[in-house]
Scaffold this active site. Structure first.
Site, mmCIF file in Angstrom:
data_model
loop_
_atom_site.group_PDB
_atom_site.id
_atom_site.type_symbol
_atom_site.label_atom_id
_atom_site.label_comp_id
_atom_site.label_asym_id
_atom_site.label_seq_id
_atom_site.Cartn_x
_atom_site.Cartn_y
_atom_site.Cartn_z
ATOM 1 N N ASN A 177 -7.541 11.593 -12.591
ATOM 2 C CA ASN A 177 -7.648 12.676 -11.615
ATOM 3 C C ASN A 177 -7.446 14.019 -12.300
ATOM 4 O O ASN A 177 -7.238 14.077 -13.517
ATOM 5 C CB ASN A 177 -6.633 12.470 -10.480
ATOM 6 C CG ASN A 177 -5.211 12.400 -10.998
ATOM 7 O OD1 ASN A 177 -4.670 13.397 -11.480
ATOM 8 N ND2 ASN A 177 -4.597 11.219 -10.921
ATOM 9 N N ASP A 195 -3.972 5.334 -7.089
ATOM 10 C CA ASP A 195 -3.650 4.324 -6.078
ATOM 11 C C ASP A 195 -4.197 2.954 -6.443
ATOM 12 O O ASP A 195 -3.649 1.925 -6.042
ATOM 13 C CB ASP A 195 -4.201 4.746 -4.715
ATOM 14 C CG ASP A 195 -3.492 5.982 -4.179
ATOM 15 O OD1 ASP A 195 -2.259 6.064 -4.321
ATOM 16 O OD2 ASP A 195 -4.173 6.875 -3.642
ATOM 17 N N PRO A 226 1.236 -0.388 -8.195
ATOM 18 C CA PRO A 226 2.562 -0.403 -7.553
ATOM 19 C C PRO A 226 2.904 0.964 -6.980
ATOM 20 O O PRO A 226 2.473 1.996 -7.506
ATOM 21 C CB PRO A 226 3.505 -0.797 -8.692
ATOM 22 C CG PRO A 226 2.774 -0.445 -9.949
ATOM 23 C CD PRO A 226 1.325 -0.655 -9.645
ATOM 24 N N LYS A 244 3.786 10.360 5.256
ATOM 25 C CA LYS A 244 4.105 9.775 3.959
ATOM 26 C C LYS A 244 5.610 9.728 3.765
ATOM 27 O O LYS A 244 6.153 8.735 3.252
ATOM 28 C CB LYS A 244 3.442 10.588 2.836
ATOM 29 C CG LYS A 244 3.728 10.050 1.443
ATOM 30 C CD LYS A 244 2.961 10.824 0.371
ATOM 31 C CE LYS A 244 3.240 10.255 -1.019
ATOM 32 N NZ LYS A 244 2.473 10.973 -2.065
#
Length: 385
Positions: free
Chosen positions: A198, A267, A295, A327
């Site tokens: 990313n 993710d 994880p 979240k």
């Protein structure tokens, strides 16, 4: 400034200090003038340089008194073995040593000498006495020395001294705490030459690690690959994948008081990475990739019995308040920091919103280091006493 070949580095240090807004009065011993001229130091500081204890430019002829009365600190750089001995024993036979005895502000000392001189028992006794007297020693470092030898005693580099001086003035809100944190991107291999990753630059995490260290914490930073230099005084554990980051974090979590999950963790990872470079030919030009979840590092740390106090980060692209609070509840953590990824990823400034049990708390937009210091203060204020 005392006499030593490291005097040439003080020219850069003075320039860097003034760039940060400091007012610098340079006081040199006679020995220091053999290595660099007062004219040079006056040009860089923009202020008169003082050498003589009997300097008549002070209206009361008391330079040793007047120079420290408005100062926030006295920094001896470089500090020779001889001058450290003077300080340890309260000797005052020139302007600089007399000024140190008469000072009304903190004293910081940056040793600079040959390795044998630094290791000499007399120097070590003097260093111990200075610490016992409340003097802050910055360094020394270790490396190549002007004499051709290698070892301890080398003066810190100007940028290291600057970082330590700035840190000295920061409130020690996390003194005695161990802060574990993650930063940067994780990268998941597709094949030997391709990665799934990313746009995280790591700037926010590295700024936060620096701010935590400035606040007195012992900082362990588990970091994905970035182009950033390691923050001074921070223990950096380099990793690549999310699984490696998870393993490193769990290995340190039991010893940490605070955990801050800043990293942009993938993710998913590739379930079937290729051992050879994938070719465009075959499979209709599309690689046969399968994904599996990585994880959840933050959730796993938050579930530890007697684990660290946890802070999460959420970089969203829309509906920040809704997604960030969801979240926080899902991870079961007391504090979450949210922002909009399209505004902060790779940028030098950031804008944070804090989410806790009392609601949302926007912080003003600021350069990332300034924002990190503000966040450290917010974390310190919320920690269980």
């Amino acid at each position: 400034m005392t006499g030593g070949i490291a005097c040439y580095k003080i020219a850069e240090l003075v320039r860097r200090l003034t760039e940060q807004g400091a007012t610098v009065d340079v006081v040199m011993t006679e020995a220091a003038t053999h290595f660099i001229t007062p004219v040079t130091m006056q040009a860089l500081s923009g202020r008169p340089v003082f050498i003589d204890a009997w300097d008549a430019r002070m209206s009361n002829n008391m330079a040793h008194i007047d120079l420290t009365r408005g100062a926030h600190a006295v920094l001896i750089a470089p500090a020779s073995a001889d001058f450290m001995a003077k300080l340890a024993h309260g000797l005052a036979d020139d302007l600089l040593s007399t000024l140190c005895l008469a000072r009304a502000c903190p004293l910081l000392v940056t040793p600079a000498m040959n390795r044998e001189m630094w290791d000499n028992p007399a120097t070590q006794r003097n260093a111990a006495q200075l610490r016992a007297d409340g003097v802050t020693l910055l360094g020394p470092g270790s490396g190549n020395q002007a004499c051709g030898e290698t070892g301890s005693g080398r003066m810190l580099e100007p940028q290291e001294i600057l970082a330590d001086v700035i840190a000295f003035f920061q409130p020690k809100l996390l003194a005695g705490r161990h802060l574990l944190m993650t930063a940067g991107p994780t990268s998941e291999p597709i094949d030997p030459v391709r990665l799934l990753t990313n746009r995280s630059s790591g700037k926010t995490g590295y700024a936060l690690a620096r701010a935590a260290r400035e606040a007195g914490a012992r900082v362990t930073l588990v970091s994905g690959a970035t182009d950033l230099p390691a923050p001074r005084g921070v223990d950096v554990v380099p990793v690549v994948t999310a699984q490696q980051m998870h393993q490193a974090v769990m290995a340190h979590a039991a010893q940490a008081d605070i955990f801050v999950a800043v990293a942009a963790v993938a993710d998913w990872r590739i379930k079937n990475p290729s051992e050879q470079k994938l070719k465009k030919e075959g499979a209709g030009g599309l690689p046969p990739l399968e994904f599996e979840p990585n994880p959840d590092i933050l959730a796993d740390v938050a579930k530890l019995p007697d684990g660290p106090w946890c802070v999460g980060f959420a970089a969203e692209t829309e509906k920040l308040a809704e997604h960030a609070e969801a979240k926080r509840q899902r991870k079961g953590i007391p504090l979450l920091v949210g922002n909009l990824a399209q505004h902060v990823m790779g940028a030098d400034d950031t804008e944070m919103v804090l989410f806790d049990d009392q609601g949302s708390h926007p912080l003003p937009a600021a350069p990332k280091l300034m924002a990190a210091r503000r966040l450290i203060a917010e974390i310190a204020a919320r920690l269980p006493r």
